[in-house]
Design an enzyme around this catalytic site. Structure first.
Site, short mmCIF file in Angstrom:
data_model
loop_
_atom_site.label_atom_id
_atom_site.label_comp_id
_atom_site.label_asym_id
_atom_site.label_seq_id
_atom_site.Cartn_x
_atom_site.Cartn_y
_atom_site.Cartn_z
N GLU A 13 0.83 -1.21 0.00
CA GLU A 13 0.00 0.00 0.00
C GLU A 13 0.86 1.26 0.00
O GLU A 13 0.52 2.25 -0.65
CB GLU A 13 -0.96 -0.01 1.19
CG GLU A 13 -1.92 -1.18 1.23
CD GLU A 13 -2.73 -1.36 -0.04
OE1 GLU A 13 -2.88 -0.39 -0.81
OE2 GLU A 13 -3.21 -2.48 -0.29
N ASP A 61 3.37 -4.92 -5.50
CA ASP A 61 3.78 -6.22 -4.99
C ASP A 61 5.30 -6.32 -4.92
O ASP A 61 5.88 -6.76 -3.91
CB ASP A 61 3.25 -7.34 -5.89
CG ASP A 61 1.78 -7.63 -5.66
OD1 ASP A 61 1.24 -7.22 -4.61
OD2 ASP A 61 1.17 -8.29 -6.53
#
Length: 686
Positions: free
Chosen positions: A526, A590
């Site tokens: 995030e 990711d």
């Protein structure tokens, strides 16, 4: 910008009755699920199969799901907790609190299928009757006002959102919409599968109209359909295809500059002169405005063409269809089943409709999320989980600062701007500091349609009431039980609901290394979103502003293109490739998230020794902890739909696509050049 898409999250919430194979207890000394692994496969050949192979073999997709994953396992536990809360709250007593009364009676109304059946189509009859009485295209604006106020999103969407270039203010925003299929490309692609799906969609539209006829709506429909009651779908398809052709595709919408066009109401009206925009804006329920953001001006021009080129009968048919589609879940069982037959079976490959109680838990979470969330937090969220998450956020943010500082491809000027943005990132953990006040919402037991209508009205008025006010950065975009997390660019904050701060993402009994691979990577993911292809376009205050030097922006794009090409080569189903541009932001997050988590683990190891457990070193534990949160099985239909619409890659590629770029992984598992998990052209943005 969540770790999974909102559309996928909705599918996860619609869960069936299945056994949970992963409890809160660690499956081993380390917390790695050893029974999930397929050790017959080398980690250097296929790390996803090595970490998840036996789990995938032993966890078939339940009949009422299109996907079964570790997310679903956790969501299943949360749904069970919510069900217990709601069933207790549904028992009428003098001791119920106002919150318990609202969530309990709403849930009971949803569960009362006999009352829903008895009312038939009566709840939507006033909407349908008004449509039949339309006599002129000049009346469309007044009708769309009424439909939008009833959450029927025909033609376009209208809401209040932060001003992308002045994040302290909120402005009205009008954007493309009005489609019944999930994406514009479903209307435009000419391959055999797409052609067949459009035929199935038209059959579904006709089936819904036939149900309406059987339920007593045939006479009204006959007044509006030139083609007769047997073929309303052609009118719907013609209008929706015209709107789809002018809709901006998902990749183009990733660039926020493409959806920011501040205009006066007069300028908007000039784009669609056959639609009475001034009337719409005056009557939809917002305070008077002079300007607003028009997401896709070309769409508004096409809207005018679609209205001008359609007969009144076809326009009425289109509006009637969207009333049915928006309210299918609130109507008798036959409508619900037909809706599921298309959206569940045809589109997603789900074999059975989920149990009623699970659909009602989801509906309550959607309608009264922070009321239900209060009770969920009381029983399911512990202080230590929040404290640990806050600690990990601090660690990951420190690693991000180091990563920026050592980035040899960025100039000092851009780094200074990046540091400023990083220091302005705020975080929200678990649940809101101030709960939403639902006291004005009237919930009447036995009136499910009315209860949903009143909660929708509450949400609409709450949204419209934000116009011209400062952005409330303490507001949450997800409810506390949600198994997800997200980054919000206009607010520059990262958000972690209580629902995800549980095993397998965070387990207090697991090793630190495994937790770095779980919740540590989620936090890093995030945080990295603030600097991905979308997030990097916003500054620390949340404003859409270019703070990059031209050379640094060029370097970023070059690095990002490597990721685009890498993931664009992955195939989740026969004949289908991932869209590397659509998935760029999530793939970059990711890769960046696991890099930051690994750096944090290395700093921990520099301070004190962490032992090997279950035969795995701490770095190996981290990578296995990461891989195992993505164990999943997916239907072919869902995989194909996801490849077209989902900005997230499937679990297999979220694992293998990441580790093949990491020298640290290859060192941890002694992989050699030439092994499949060693990329010949490794990519790295952050």
């Amino acid at each position: 910008m969540g770790i999974i898409s909102r559309s996928l999250l909705t599918a996860l919430l619609l869960a069936g009755s299945v056994q949970i194979s992963q409890s809160a207890e660690p499956a081993s000394a380390s917390g790695i699920d050893l029974k999930a692994m397929d050790t017959s496969v080398s980690p250097c050949q296929n790390f996803y199969q090595y970490a998840c192979g036996t789990w995938r073999k032993n966890n078939a997709i339940p009949a009422d799901r299109s996907r079964w994953s570790r997310f679903d396992e956790l969501q299943e536990r949360n749904l069970g907790i919510e069900r217990d809360i709601l069933e207790k709250a549904a028992v009428a007593s003098a001791n119920r609190t106002p919150v318990e009364q609202k969530i309990g009676d709403f849930y009971a109304s949803c569960m009362d299928e006999a009352a829903i059946a008895a009312k038939g189509i009566q709840p939507i009859a006033p909407l349908l009757e008004r449509i039949t009485k339309l006599s002129s295209k000049q009346d469309l604006a007044s009708e769309i006002v009424r439909l939008h106020q009833q959450s029927v999103r025909a033609f376009f969407t209208f809401s209040v959102r932060p001003d992308a270039k002045n994040a302290n203010d909120q402005i009205a925003n009008v954007d493309q919409g009005g489609l019944g299929l999930p994406d514009r490309d479903y209307y435009l692609k000419d391959d055999a599968r797409s052609v067949k799906l459009r035929q199935q969609y038209q059959e579904h539209v006709n089936n819904m109209f036939n149900l309406l006829a059987k339920a007593g709506g045939q006479t009204a429909f006959l007044k509006v359909a030139d083609a007769g009651p047997g073929n309303p779908a052609q009118a719907v398809m013609t209008i929706e295809t015209a709107l789809a052709k002018a809709s901006l595709d998902r990749v183009a919408r990733r660039n926020p500059d493409n959806t920011y066009h501040k205009m006066t109401v007069e300028e908007l009206a000039a784009l669609s002169p056959d639609f009475q925009w001034k009337y719409y804006v005056r009557n939809i329920g917002i305070a008077p405005i002079a300007t607003l953001n028009v997401g896709v001006p070309e769409f508004m021009k096409a809207l005018n063409t679609a209205i001008d080129g359609s007969s009144m009968a076809d326009l009425k048919t289109y509006l009637t269809w969207h009333v049915l589609a928006a309210n299918a879940s609130l109507l008798p069982a036959a409508f619900q089943e037909e809706d599921f037959n298309f959206s569940g079976k045809t589109m997603m490959g789900t074999k059975e409709m989920p149990a009623r109680w699970k659909r009602c838990v989801q509906a309550t979470d959607r309608a009264l999320g922070e009321a239900l969330g209060q009770k969920f937090v009381e029983v399911a969220f512990s202080g230590p989980s929040k404290a640990k998450a806050l600690q990990l956020v601090g660690e990951i943010e420190n690693e991000m600062e180091k990563d920026i500082r050592t980035a040899n491809w960025m100039s000092a000027a851009t780094k200074d701007q990046a540091f400023t943005k990083l220091r302005q990132v705020s975080n929200k953990i678990g649940y809101p500091e101030k709960w939403r006040d639902y006291s004005s919402v009237k919930i009447v037991r036995g009136d499910y349609f009315g209860d949903m209508e009143r909660t929708r009205e509450f949400d609409r008025k709450r949204n419209f009431g934000k116009l011209g006010k400062p952005v409330d950065k303490n507001e949450w975009g997800m409810t506390p039980p949600t198994v997800n997390a997200y980054y919000n660019p206009p607010e520059n904050n990262i958000n972690f609901p209580a629902g995800i701060l549980q095993p397998p993402f965070y387990n207090p009994k697991a090793s630190d290394a495994v937790n770095y691979g779980g919740i540590g990577v989620v936090i890093g993911h995030e945080l990295t979103h603030g600097f991905d292809d979308q997030g990097r376009r916003y500054d620390g205050a949340g404003n859409l502003r270019d703070w990059w030097t031209a050379d640094d922006a060029k370097s970023f794009t070059s690095r990002a293109d490597c990721v685009v090409n890498e993931y664009g080569g992955f195939s989740p189903a026969e004949g289908v490739k991932l869209n590397g541009k659509l998935t760029l932001g999530e793939n970059a997050a990711d890769n960046g998230g696991i890099h930051l988590a690994y750096m944090a683990l290395m700093d921990t190891l520099a301070k004190h020794t962490l032992p090997a457990k279950d035969g795995f070193t701490p770095p190996q534990q981290l990578f296995l902890g990461y891989a195992q949160i993505w164990c999943e099985n997916v239907t072919e239909q869902a995989a194909r739909m996801s490849a077209q619409t989902n900005p997230h890659s499937p679990g297999e590629f979220r694992v293998n696509g990441v580790v093949e770029n990491l020298p640290e992984f290859q060192q941890a598992f002694s992989c050699k050049v030439g092994d499949p998990m060693v990329s010949a052209n490794p990519c790295r943005v952050w």
